[in-house]
Design a protein around this motif. Structure first.
Motif, PDB file in Angstrom:
ATOM      1  N   LEU A 198       0.906  -1.115  -0.049  1.00 12.88           N
ATOM      2  CA  LEU A 198       0.225  -0.640   0.104  1.00 12.88           C
ATOM      3  C   LEU A 198       0.958   1.101  -0.204  1.00 12.88           C
ATOM      4  CD1 LEU A 198      -3.291   1.004   0.085  1.00 12.88           C
ATOM      5  CD2 LEU A 198      -3.027   0.855   2.498  1.00 12.88           C
ATOM      6  N   CYS A 199       1.837   1.579   0.434  1.00 16.79           N
ATOM      7  CA  CYS A 199       2.705   2.001   0.509  1.00 16.79           C
ATOM      8  C   CYS A 199       3.083   2.783  -0.941  1.00 16.79           C
ATOM      9  CB  CYS A 199       3.948   2.408   1.789  1.00 16.79           C
ATOM     10  SG  CYS A 199       3.973   1.876   3.530  1.00 16.79           S
ATOM     11  N   CYS A 202       0.792   5.389  -1.975  1.00 17.28           N
ATOM     12  CA  CYS A 202      -0.360   6.114  -0.929  1.00 17.28           C
ATOM     13  C   CYS A 202      -0.181   7.226  -1.711  1.00 17.28           C
ATOM     14  CB  CYS A 202       0.435   5.430   0.552  1.00 17.28           C
ATOM     15  SG  CYS A 202       0.098   6.770   1.956  1.00 17.28           S
ATOM     16  N   ARG A 204       0.330   9.736   0.688  1.00 12.46           N
ATOM     17  CA  ARG A 204       1.350  10.394   1.424  1.00 12.46           C
ATOM     18  C   ARG A 204       2.258   9.615   1.016  1.00 12.46           C
ATOM     19  NH1 ARG A 204      -2.302  11.531   6.675  1.00 12.46           N
ATOM     20  NH2 ARG A 204      -4.329  11.170   5.640  1.00 12.46           N
ATOM     21  N   LYS A 205       3.258   8.491   0.946  1.00 15.49           N
ATOM     22  CA  LYS A 205       4.671   8.201   0.411  1.00 15.49           C
ATOM     23  C   LYS A 205       5.616   9.119   0.952  1.00 15.49           C
ATOM     24  CE  LYS A 205       4.038   7.886  -4.164  1.00 15.49           C
ATOM     25  NZ  LYS A 205       4.189   6.251  -5.656  1.00 15.49           N
ATOM     26  N   LYS A 208       6.714   9.909   4.092  1.00 16.26           N
ATOM     27  CA  LYS A 208       7.847   8.586   4.358  1.00 16.26           C
ATOM     28  C   LYS A 208       8.961   8.570   3.884  1.00 16.26           C
ATOM     29  CE  LYS A 208       7.469   4.072   4.765  1.00 16.26           C
ATOM     30  NZ  LYS A 208       7.173   3.009   3.785  1.00 16.26           N
ATOM     31  N   CYS A 230       2.627  10.976   6.320  1.00 17.16           N
ATOM     32  CA  CYS A 230       2.762   9.314   6.345  1.00 17.16           C
ATOM     33  C   CYS A 230       1.839   9.580   8.279  1.00 17.16           C
ATOM     34  CB  CYS A 230       4.368   8.989   6.157  1.00 17.16           C
ATOM     35  SG  CYS A 230       4.351   7.529   6.865  1.00 17.16           S
ATOM     36  N   PHE A 231       1.262   9.141   8.831  1.00 17.46           N
ATOM     37  CA  PHE A 231       1.078   8.349   9.399  1.00 17.46           C
ATOM     38  C   PHE A 231       1.981   8.040  10.901  1.00 17.46           C
ATOM     39  CE2 PHE A 231      -2.686   7.551   6.759  1.00 17.46           C
ATOM     40  CZ  PHE A 231      -3.148   8.419   7.919  1.00 17.46           C
ATOM     41  N   LEU A 232       2.839   7.447  10.109  1.00 16.41           N
ATOM     42  CA  LEU A 232       4.436   6.634  10.910  1.00 16.41           C
ATOM     43  C   LEU A 232       5.047   7.187  11.540  1.00 16.41           C
ATOM     44  CD1 LEU A 232       5.309   3.373   8.906  1.00 16.41           C
ATOM     45  CD2 LEU A 232       4.186   3.138  10.575  1.00 16.41           C
ATOM     46  N   CYS A 238       0.598   2.166  11.426  1.00 23.20           N
ATOM     47  CA  CYS A 238       0.130   2.323  10.395  1.00 23.20           C
ATOM     48  C   CYS A 238       0.463   1.097   8.988  1.00 23.20           C
ATOM     49  CB  CYS A 238       0.153   3.262   9.317  1.00 23.20           C
ATOM     50  SG  CYS A 238      -0.278   3.756   7.478  1.00 23.20           S
ATOM     51  N   GLY A 240       0.688  -0.223   5.579  1.00 21.61           N
ATOM     52  CA  GLY A 240       0.521   0.323   4.787  1.00 21.61           C
ATOM     53  C   GLY A 240       2.019  -1.175   4.480  1.00 21.61           C
ATOM     54  N   PRO A 241       3.301  -0.774   5.193  1.00 22.35           N
ATOM     55  CA  PRO A 241       4.477  -1.209   4.007  1.00 22.35           C
ATOM     56  C   PRO A 241       4.177  -2.153   4.857  1.00 22.35           C
ATOM     57  CG  PRO A 241       4.871   0.437   6.704  1.00 22.35           C
ATOM     58  CD  PRO A 241       3.376  -0.230   6.254  1.00 22.35           C
ATOM     59  N   ILE A 252      -6.525   5.731   4.288  1.00 21.13           N
ATOM     60  CA  ILE A 252      -5.464   6.592   4.539  1.00 21.13           C
ATOM     61  C   ILE A 252      -6.635   8.194   3.637  1.00 21.13           C
ATOM     62  CG2 ILE A 252      -3.109   7.567   2.942  1.00 21.13           C
ATOM     63  CD1 ILE A 252      -3.240   5.013   4.346  1.00 21.13           C
TER      64      ILE A 252
HETATM   65  S1  SF4 Z   1       3.768   3.995   6.256  1.00 18.89           S
HETATM   66 FE1  SF4 Z   1       1.330   4.497   5.980  1.00 18.89          FE
HETATM   67  S2  SF4 Z   1       0.798   6.235   5.723  1.00 18.89           S
HETATM   68 FE2  SF4 Z   1       2.926   6.098   5.774  1.00 18.89          FE
HETATM   69  S3  SF4 Z   1       3.679   5.798   3.201  1.00 18.89           S
HETATM   70 FE3  SF4 Z   1       1.928   3.792   4.178  1.00 18.89          FE
HETATM   71  S4  SF4 Z   1       0.301   3.734   3.538  1.00 18.89           S
HETATM   72 FE4  SF4 Z   1       0.916   5.756   3.619  1.00 18.89          FE
END
Ligand code: SF4
Ligand code: SF4
Length: 325
Positions: A198-199, A202, A204-205, A208, A230-232, A238, A240-241, A252
């Motif tokens: 998903l990252c 995303c 928001r990538k 990150k 990025c939420f992390l 999150c 996503g990774p 997201i």
């Molecule tokens: S950790 Fe979550 S918010 Fe950050 S890039 Fe990946 S999916 Fe997006």
């Protein structure tokens, strides 16, 4: 020419996957035009005997959602397997166990005790618990067995394809239906969603960083979440990774971290273990700040409900599978 027969069935699920089919909106008319629906308990009045009357393999495809908790569900999915050319595990619960699979952290007795006796909203002065057989008025009423362990669909019957998500998005359902109708399907056993994490998709990538360091774990309600970042980086877990893409980044885009409902990418055996490993690798990595064991314990203790966080959708399909009693 006869239209291909299609069945929809639900096992232990919340009904959200059925909503997805309804959410096809006018596309559902195209589906209904192209196929002959022979079973759909939530919407149409077909009976088990109607399925039993069909020939083996006569149903082109059965979309089965929900995990397998009850004897009746096991019987029905075995019947559908026998009658179907293809079986698609539809949604996170059929695919990985889903939220109902979290019940594998408890025994059947604990579940019954809570649900029928201890929960604050229960009014059951006689402490009655459902029985599989009850003699009444000279006859006998029966209920299906409630299994001690929730199973995924492919722990019960062979599954041809998986449509991930809680619930699967309508466009992926439509793509799957079209692929089945035109015979353009990947190899058996495939998850019908992109292989990327998903990252990679995303929005928001770009925010990150290569290396992330979290020295405090937060929960979404504890902070004002930056809708761009990025939420992390913001200290929120999150998934996503360690989660497959294809959902359209639904959570997201609603400013909520991913919880992992699309399951792991190909090659990952245990999504929860992958999530723990990923999160552990960013907890407190800070060259300026060497963490003591106490710091580490404090950080870990900030993760509310680790089992539910890391195995929210995948406990029943994980290496753990259930709590050892
Ligand atoms: S950790 Fe979550 S918010 Fe950050 S890039 Fe990946 S999916 Fe997006
Ligand atoms: S963002 Fe994560 S939890 Fe939300 S729908 Fe997508 S895969 Fe599922």
């Amino acid at each position: 020419m006869a239209k291909p027969k299609v069945a929809f069935y639900w096992c232990a699920s919340c009904g959200g996957c059925e909503e997805t089919v309804v959410d096809l909106n006018e596309d559902i008319l195209k589906v209904a035009d192209a196929v002959d629906i022979v079973l759909w308990p939530v919407a149409l009045d077909f009976k088990r005997k109607d399925v039993e009357a069909l020939g083996d393999g006569e149903i082109a495809v059965s979309f089965i959602n929900g995990s397998v908790r009850l004897e009746e569900q096991e019987e029905m999915v075995k019947l559908l397997r026998q009658k179907s050319g293809l079986v698609v595990a539809f949604g996170a619960c059929a695919h990985l166990g889903g939220i109902p699979g979290l019940a594998n952290f408890c025994s059947r007795e604990e579940i019954f005790q809570w649900a029928y006796k201890e929960a604050p909203t229960v009014d059951n002065p006689q402490g009655i618990i459902p029985q599989e057989k009850v003699a009444i008025d000279g006859g006998e009423l029966t209920l299906p067995e409630f299994y001690d362990t929730v199973k995924t669909l492919d722990q019960t019957i062979p599954v041809d394809y998986y449509l991930p998500g809680c619930p699967p998005p309508s466009d992926s359902v439509m793509n799957a239906v079209n692929a089945i109708l035109t015979g353009q399907l990947p190899d058996k056993g495939a998850v019908l969603a992109p292989e990327k994490a998903l990252c990679d998709t995303c929005p928001r990538k770009e925010t990150k960083p290569e290396k992330i360091s979290i020295t405090e774990v937060k929960r979404p309600w504890q902070i004002k979440i930056d809708p761009e970042k990025c939420f992390l980086v913001q200290g929120l877990f999150c998934y996503g990774p360690a989660t497959r893409s294809g959902c359209g980044e639904t959570c997201i885009n609603a400013n909520m971290p991913c919880r992992g409902c699309f399951g792991p990418v190909d090659g990952v055996v245990d999504q929860g273990a992958k999530g723990i490993s990923m999160f552990a690798s960013i907890l407190g990595i800070d060259s300026e700040h060497k963490l003591s064991q106490e710091d580490v314990n404090n950080l870990v203790n900030q993760i509310a409900d680790p089992g539910g966080t890391f195995y929210r959708f995948s406990l029943a399909s994980s290496i753990l599978r259930r709590k050892r009693m």
